[in-house]
Design an enzyme around this catalytic site. Structure first.
Site, mmCIF file in Angstrom:
data_model
loop_
_atom_site.group_PDB
_atom_site.id
_atom_site.type_symbol
_atom_site.label_atom_id
_atom_site.label_comp_id
_atom_site.label_asym_id
_atom_site.label_seq_id
_atom_site.Cartn_x
_atom_site.Cartn_y
_atom_site.Cartn_z
ATOM 1 C CG ASN A 1 1.014 4.657 8.644
ATOM 2 O OD1 ASN A 1 1.082 3.733 8.157
ATOM 3 N ND2 ASN A 1 0.218 5.327 9.367
ATOM 4 C CE LYS B 1 -3.875 10.507 13.145
ATOM 5 N NZ LYS B 1 -3.850 9.771 14.283
ATOM 6 C CB CYS C 1 -2.817 7.407 8.350
ATOM 7 S SG CYS C 1 -4.484 6.541 8.828
ATOM 8 C CD GLU D 1 -5.363 -2.655 12.605
ATOM 9 O OE1 GLU D 1 -5.863 -3.185 13.384
ATOM 10 O OE2 GLU D 1 -5.083 -2.987 11.319
ATOM 11 C CG ASP E 1 -18.301 5.607 19.338
ATOM 12 O OD1 ASP E 1 -17.393 5.582 18.723
ATOM 13 O OD2 ASP E 1 -18.501 6.802 19.836
ATOM 14 C CG LEU F 1 -7.096 -1.180 9.378
ATOM 15 C CD1 LEU F 1 -7.896 -0.203 8.912
ATOM 16 C CD2 LEU F 1 -7.936 -1.903 10.389
ATOM 17 N NE ARG F 2 -3.912 -2.065 2.286
ATOM 18 C CZ ARG F 2 -3.762 -2.821 1.204
ATOM 19 N NH1 ARG F 2 -3.237 -2.402 0.014
ATOM 20 N NH2 ARG F 2 -4.147 -4.093 1.346
ATOM 21 N NE ARG G 1 -10.884 10.834 8.734
ATOM 22 C CZ ARG G 1 -10.517 9.758 9.850
ATOM 23 N NH1 ARG G 1 -10.195 9.875 11.027
ATOM 24 N NH2 ARG G 1 -10.709 8.462 9.330
HETATM 25 C C1 UGA Z 1 -2.226 4.044 5.791
HETATM 26 C C2 UGA Z 1 -1.380 2.649 5.754
HETATM 27 O O1 UGA Z 1 -1.302 2.195 4.289
HETATM 28 C C3 UGA Z 1 -1.989 1.484 6.667
HETATM 29 O O2 UGA Z 1 -1.098 0.713 6.561
HETATM 30 C C4 UGA Z 1 -2.016 2.222 8.108
HETATM 31 O O3 UGA Z 1 -2.674 1.316 8.763
HETATM 32 C C5 UGA Z 1 -2.938 3.518 7.829
HETATM 33 O O4 UGA Z 1 -2.533 4.247 7.231
HETATM 34 C C6 UGA Z 1 -3.228 4.047 9.140
HETATM 35 O O5 UGA Z 1 -2.369 4.457 9.905
HETATM 36 O O6 UGA Z 1 -4.348 3.976 9.935
HETATM 37 P P1 UGA Z 1 -4.681 4.454 4.404
HETATM 38 O O7 UGA Z 1 -4.119 6.010 4.613
HETATM 39 O O8 UGA Z 1 -5.749 4.003 4.629
HETATM 40 O O9 UGA Z 1 -3.667 3.652 5.166
HETATM 41 O O10 UGA Z 1 -4.508 4.321 2.943
HETATM 42 P P2 UGA Z 1 -3.374 4.088 1.807
HETATM 43 O O11 UGA Z 1 -3.644 2.995 0.715
HETATM 44 O O12 UGA Z 1 -1.925 3.757 2.473
HETATM 45 O O13 UGA Z 1 -3.126 5.153 0.990
HETATM 46 C C7 UGA Z 1 -2.721 6.532 1.349
HETATM 47 C C8 UGA Z 1 -2.769 7.545 0.625
HETATM 48 O O14 UGA Z 1 -1.417 7.320 -0.352
HETATM 49 C C9 UGA Z 1 -3.805 7.772 -0.272
HETATM 50 O O15 UGA Z 1 -4.028 9.301 -0.623
HETATM 51 C C10 UGA Z 1 -3.399 7.099 -1.670
HETATM 52 O O16 UGA Z 1 -3.967 7.514 -3.005
HETATM 53 C C11 UGA Z 1 -1.802 7.519 -1.545
HETATM 54 N N1 UGA Z 1 -0.903 6.758 -2.437
HETATM 55 C C12 UGA Z 1 -0.816 5.336 -2.121
HETATM 56 C C13 UGA Z 1 -0.321 7.173 -3.475
HETATM 57 O O17 UGA Z 1 -0.093 8.256 -3.724
HETATM 58 N N2 UGA Z 1 0.569 6.351 -4.119
HETATM 59 C C14 UGA Z 1 0.776 5.007 -3.902
HETATM 60 O O18 UGA Z 1 1.573 4.432 -4.652
HETATM 61 C C15 UGA Z 1 -0.018 4.484 -2.738
#
Ligand code: UGA
Length: 452
Positions: free
Chosen positions: A230, A285, A282, A155, A30, A157-158, A349
């Site tokens: 996504n 964006k 994610c 990727e 990094d 991952l959450r 974010r």
């Molecule tokens: C998301 C994707 O789920 C991952 O698969 C992906 O790798 C990641 O983006 C990325 O592109 O790096 P993330 O943003 O970490 O992961 O979190 P999520 O669990 O997907 O939640 C995203 C948002 O959706 C949160 O604000 C959550 O509260 C909201 N959400 C999620 C809802 O409002 N309802 C749901 O049923 C699920």
């Protein structure tokens, strides 16, 4: 195998630690010296459950550096996991990606290496990165290039469950136009594909995970899979939020509706939790970037666009509901339960809490907030907003005209609601995540309303 990872954000660091854990020799790079110093001292610069423990367990296979000369020569696989933040047009800023590609080209030597795009990058970036690496390499070596191939390995991952998603993924996608690159990445991921590593005690292997499917595609398809995944998850959330609006009008219960449709195996139960909508770095964006890419080809993506609109409306609905309850917002005090964009992270974010706080402040509300993990980060990144931060949820309730549950942290489910009700000027709670027990709150003397 020898692995170099450029960028130690959520994706880079998690990938590095998991590959080191499964037996590879990993160098994480990094440009931020303070981050590297912290990592060398065993400190994890981000909040991610169990990452500290796994890092400690994998320490003997891990090195941290700021120097490309240390990381790149001799590496079999070089991951680019740098940030691609959004620009105002929606297209991602590829400055860090191009810097990394050029630096790889300047330092690559020896045998065959695979350069892997792990960052979420626009379709076509594989070819672009390949040309940057080649150009930099030829400049240094007087026209003679090194042997390398580019692959895309998106990727999935959450945040908050990054290690689980990396060690027990639903699938691994590898896009490569050269079979040799696929072979190398197949060997790299073999312990995860075959699930031959012994699971850490704190991250036990789910019974259903016996082997992980590998999907190998061409470069462009792998790049599109990331965006499409996504975007689909984002629109699943917006769909249930749109139905939630109708459910409210017709007197239906959106949680039961979601359960009812989710039991259909063609639909599935996940990502159907209605509420304030998505936040994080994610979905916003990547849906914007997907639309920008489509625009470059003269295409319009109306479904993705609608999902974004519905998501923005969900935040406005918070203000509408508060107006409905309190009639006048100016001069009121409102407390936000939760700041992080979702539980188990301190990431702010695109956190709904920030947008909601700003909308309320603009209407003359005094905003207070609590979060079990993200208070320090909020103080560092958003102190100018004028939100009063509180060390406990109960303390925050003092003198509030309303509370809004923004992030469904587990501890809020167990709050002492009698204490909260007594401290509030007007014991009213708006549940933005359908996470709390209406009857329990009502018994404690709190009037409960949910977002749909
Ligand atoms: C998301 C994707 O789920 C991952 O698969 C992906 O790798 C990641 O983006 C990325 O592109 O790096 P993330 O943003 O970490 O992961 O979190 P999520 O669990 O997907 O939640 C995203 C948002 O959706 C949160 O604000 C959550 O509260 C909201 N959400 C999620 C809802 O409002 N309802 C749901 O049923 C699920």
């Amino acid at each position: 195998m020898r692995v170099a990872i450029i960028g130690t954000g959520y994706v880079g660091l998690t990938t590095g630690v998991c590959l080191a854990f499964t037996g590879h020799s990993v160098v994480c790079l990094d440009s931020d010296c303070s981050k590297i110093d912290a990592l060398r001292a065993g400190q994890v610069p981000i909040y991610e459950p169990n990452l500290g423990e796994l890092l400690e367990e994998s320490q003997r296979n891990l090195q941290f550096t700021t120097s490309y000369a240390e990381a790149i020569p001799g590496a079999d696989v070089i991951f680019i996991a740098v940030g691609t933040p959004p620009t105002p047009s929606g297209a991602p800023n590829l400055e860090f990606l191009s810097q990394a590609a050029r630096a790889i080209g300047q330092h690559i030597n020896g045998g065959f290496a695979v350069v892997v795009n792990k960052s979420t990058v626009p379709i076509g970036s594989g070819n672009w990165v390949g040309s940057l690496v080649r150009e930099a390499c030829e400049q240094r070596r007087g026209g003679k290039g090194a042997e390398f191939a580019v692959a895309s390995n998106p990727e999935f991952l959450r945040e908050g469950s990054a290690l689980h998603d990396s060690l027990y993924p639903d699938r691994i996608v590898i896009g490569a136009d050269e079979p040799r690159a696929l072979e190398v990445l197949y060997s790299l991921y073999r312990p995860i594909l075959d699930q031959t590593f012994s699971a850490p005690t704190y991250l036990s292997r789910p019974e259903s995970v016996v082997a992980v499917p590998l999907l190998s595609t061409d470069l462009a398809s792998a790049e599109l899979i990331k965006y499409a995944a996504n975007a689909f998850l984002a629109l699943k959330i917006s769909f249930i939020n749109e139905i939630g609006l109708l459910a409210e009008r017709v007197g239906a219960n959106i949680t039961e509706v979601a359960r009812g449709i989710g039991l259909d195996s063609r639909i599935g139960p996940r990502f159907l939790s209605a509420g304030l909508g998505w936040g994080g770095s994610c979905f916003g964006k990547d849906t914007a970037a997907l639309m920008a890419t489509a625009g470059e080809y003269g295409l319009h993506l109306p479904i993705v666009e609608a999902a974004r609109k519905v998501n923005a409306w969900q935040r406005d609905r918070v203000v509408e509901k508060l107006l409905q309850e309190l009639k006048i917002l100016k001069g009121r005090t409102i407390g936000l339960l939760g700041l992080a964009f979702k539980p188990n992270t301190d990431d702010l974010r695109e956190a709904p809490a920030i947008e909601i706080a700003q909308k309320l402040i603009d209407r003359g509300v005094r905003v207070k907030a609590h979060d079990p993990i993200a208070l320090d980060r909020f103080q560092r990144e958003h102190s100018k907003m004028g939100v009063s931060l509180c060390a406990s949820a109960c303390e925050m309730a003092e003198g509030c005209d309303a509370l809004v549950l923004v992030t469904e942290w587990n501890e809020y489910r167990e709050l002492d609601w009698e204490c909260v009700a007594q401290k509030m000027r007007n014991p009213f709670l708006l549940d933005g995540r359908h996470a709390l027990d209406r009857e329990k709150l009502t018994r404690a003397g709190v009037r409960y309303m949910s977002i749909s």
